[in-house]
Motif scaffolding. Structure first.
Motif, mmCIF file in Angstrom:
data_model
loop_
_atom_site.group_PDB
_atom_site.id
_atom_site.type_symbol
_atom_site.label_atom_id
_atom_site.label_comp_id
_atom_site.label_asym_id
_atom_site.label_seq_id
_atom_site.Cartn_x
_atom_site.Cartn_y
_atom_site.Cartn_z
ATOM 1 N N PRO A 22 0.797 -1.238 0.000
ATOM 2 C CA PRO A 22 0.000 0.000 0.000
ATOM 3 C C PRO A 22 0.829 1.288 0.000
ATOM 4 O O PRO A 22 0.528 2.214 -0.752
ATOM 5 C CB PRO A 22 -0.836 -0.109 1.271
ATOM 6 C CG PRO A 22 -0.927 -1.578 1.529
ATOM 7 C CD PRO A 22 0.389 -2.140 1.069
ATOM 8 N N LEU A 23 1.863 1.367 0.825
ATOM 9 C CA LEU A 23 2.660 2.582 0.871
ATOM 10 C C LEU A 23 3.409 2.796 -0.445
ATOM 11 O O LEU A 23 3.464 3.921 -0.965
ATOM 12 C CB LEU A 23 3.647 2.553 2.042
ATOM 13 C CG LEU A 23 4.533 3.788 2.196
ATOM 14 C CD1 LEU A 23 3.687 5.057 2.325
ATOM 15 C CD2 LEU A 23 5.462 3.630 3.389
ATOM 16 N N ALA A 24 3.962 1.731 -1.002
ATOM 17 C CA ALA A 24 4.674 1.838 -2.283
ATOM 18 C C ALA A 24 3.718 2.298 -3.384
ATOM 19 O O ALA A 24 4.069 3.147 -4.209
ATOM 20 C CB ALA A 24 5.317 0.508 -2.650
ATOM 21 N N LEU A 25 2.507 1.745 -3.394
ATOM 22 C CA LEU A 25 1.516 2.137 -4.391
ATOM 23 C C LEU A 25 1.075 3.590 -4.199
ATOM 24 O O LEU A 25 0.899 4.324 -5.178
ATOM 25 C CB LEU A 25 0.310 1.199 -4.346
ATOM 26 C CG LEU A 25 0.596 -0.219 -4.848
ATOM 27 C CD1 LEU A 25 -0.522 -1.162 -4.456
ATOM 28 C CD2 LEU A 25 0.804 -0.209 -6.350
ATOM 29 N N SER A 29 1.737 6.384 -6.959
ATOM 30 C CA SER A 29 0.580 7.126 -7.470
ATOM 31 C C SER A 29 0.759 8.623 -7.315
ATOM 32 O O SER A 29 0.438 9.401 -8.222
ATOM 33 C CB SER A 29 -0.696 6.686 -6.739
ATOM 34 O OG SER A 29 -0.951 5.323 -6.989
ATOM 35 N N ALA A 30 1.280 9.038 -6.165
ATOM 36 C CA ALA A 30 1.519 10.467 -5.929
ATOM 37 C C ALA A 30 2.549 11.002 -6.921
ATOM 38 O O ALA A 30 2.375 12.098 -7.474
ATOM 39 C CB ALA A 30 1.981 10.698 -4.495
ATOM 40 N N TYR A 31 3.610 10.244 -7.172
ATOM 41 C CA TYR A 31 4.649 10.664 -8.114
ATOM 42 C C TYR A 31 4.076 10.766 -9.525
ATOM 43 O O TYR A 31 4.318 11.741 -10.238
ATOM 44 C CB TYR A 31 5.822 9.684 -8.073
ATOM 45 C CG TYR A 31 6.940 10.068 -9.011
ATOM 46 C CD1 TYR A 31 7.925 10.961 -8.604
ATOM 47 C CD2 TYR A 31 7.010 9.561 -10.300
ATOM 48 C CE1 TYR A 31 8.954 11.337 -9.456
ATOM 49 C CE2 TYR A 31 8.030 9.925 -11.161
ATOM 50 C CZ TYR A 31 8.998 10.809 -10.739
ATOM 51 O OH TYR A 31 10.005 11.180 -11.593
ATOM 52 N N ILE A 32 3.309 9.761 -9.905
ATOM 53 C CA ILE A 32 2.698 9.733 -11.237
ATOM 54 C C ILE A 32 1.763 10.926 -11.413
ATOM 55 O O ILE A 32 1.789 11.607 -12.441
ATOM 56 C CB ILE A 32 1.974 8.396 -11.473
ATOM 57 C CG1 ILE A 32 3.005 7.270 -11.618
ATOM 58 C CG2 ILE A 32 1.064 8.452 -12.687
ATOM 59 C CD1 ILE A 32 2.419 5.866 -11.535
ATOM 60 N N LYS A 33 0.969 11.191 -10.406
ATOM 61 C CA LYS A 33 0.027 12.309 -10.492
ATOM 62 C C LYS A 33 0.753 13.650 -10.538
ATOM 63 O O LYS A 33 0.413 14.525 -11.341
ATOM 64 C CB LYS A 33 -0.932 12.277 -9.300
ATOM 65 C CG LYS A 33 -1.994 13.331 -9.354
ATOM 66 C CD LYS A 33 -2.982 13.187 -8.220
ATOM 67 C CE LYS A 33 -4.057 14.255 -8.327
ATOM 68 N NZ LYS A 33 -5.056 14.113 -7.269
ATOM 69 N N LYS A 34 1.767 13.811 -9.691
ATOM 70 C CA LYS A 34 2.488 15.080 -9.610
ATOM 71 C C LYS A 34 3.273 15.380 -10.887
ATOM 72 O O LYS A 34 3.296 16.521 -11.361
ATOM 73 C CB LYS A 34 3.440 15.075 -8.414
ATOM 74 C CG LYS A 34 4.183 16.375 -8.224
ATOM 75 C CD LYS A 34 5.033 16.358 -6.983
ATOM 76 C CE LYS A 34 5.721 17.711 -6.824
ATOM 77 N NZ LYS A 34 6.484 17.775 -5.597
ATOM 78 N N THR A 35 3.912 14.362 -11.445
ATOM 79 C CA THR A 35 4.776 14.586 -12.608
ATOM 80 C C THR A 35 4.047 14.448 -13.938
ATOM 81 O O THR A 35 4.540 14.926 -14.961
ATOM 82 C CB THR A 35 5.959 13.607 -12.616
ATOM 83 O OG1 THR A 35 5.460 12.271 -12.748
ATOM 84 C CG2 THR A 35 6.800 13.748 -11.354
ATOM 85 N N GLY A 36 2.909 13.767 -13.939
ATOM 86 C CA GLY A 36 2.175 13.540 -15.180
ATOM 87 C C GLY A 36 2.751 12.413 -16.022
ATOM 88 O O GLY A 36 2.314 12.192 -17.154
ATOM 89 N N ILE A 37 3.713 11.684 -15.471
ATOM 90 C CA ILE A 37 4.316 10.552 -16.174
ATOM 91 C C ILE A 37 3.281 9.430 -16.302
ATOM 92 O O ILE A 37 2.413 9.291 -15.446
ATOM 93 C CB ILE A 37 5.574 10.080 -15.407
ATOM 94 C CG1 ILE A 37 6.422 9.119 -16.230
ATOM 95 C CG2 ILE A 37 5.209 9.455 -14.076
ATOM 96 C CD1 ILE A 37 7.766 8.790 -15.580
ATOM 97 N N ASN A 38 3.338 8.658 -17.374
ATOM 98 C CA ASN A 38 2.399 7.538 -17.475
ATOM 99 C C ASN A 38 2.979 6.320 -16.741
ATOM 100 O O ASN A 38 4.164 6.290 -16.399
ATOM 101 C CB ASN A 38 2.029 7.224 -18.930
ATOM 102 C CG ASN A 38 3.205 6.753 -19.755
ATOM 103 O OD1 ASN A 38 4.009 5.944 -19.328
ATOM 104 N ND2 ASN A 38 3.298 7.263 -20.973
ATOM 105 N N ILE A 39 2.148 5.350 -16.482
ATOM 106 C CA ILE A 39 2.558 4.192 -15.694
ATOM 107 C C ILE A 39 3.680 3.418 -16.377
ATOM 108 O O ILE A 39 4.634 2.989 -15.729
ATOM 109 C CB ILE A 39 1.354 3.274 -15.390
ATOM 110 C CG1 ILE A 39 0.367 4.003 -14.481
ATOM 111 C CG2 ILE A 39 1.808 1.968 -14.735
ATOM 112 C CD1 ILE A 39 -0.946 3.283 -14.251
#
Length: 74
Positions: A22-25, A29-39
């Motif tokens: 959960p913490l890793a996810l 998720s926070a990094y992906i949202k903040k940077t706009g990078i795709n998965i």
């Protein structure tokens, strides 16, 4: 990922890569949202960084001999 259609296959790959932790996810998720990078790009970045950390033997010298190598490096 508000307003973005997620690819369930990529989401599943992310969860598996991070061990469904959960913490890793949450952090990913926070990094992906903040940077706009795709998965997909995030997973490539994660794997590249993981390889670099695991190949740096000097980082592991500070951890006890019985420490989990992968956990200690990351």
């Amino acid at each position: 990922m508000e307003g973005t259609k997620l690819d369930i296959i990529q989401v599943d790959a992310l969860a598996k890569t991070l061990g469904h932790l959960p913490l890793a996810l949450a952090q990913a998720s926070a990094y992906i949202k903040k940077t706009g990078i795709n998965i997909s790009d995030y997973l490539k970045l994660y794997n590249d960084r993981k390889r670099a950390l695991l190949s740096d033997e000097t980082l592991l010298e500070t951890f006890p001999a019985d420490a989990n190598r992968e956990t200690a490096a990351i």
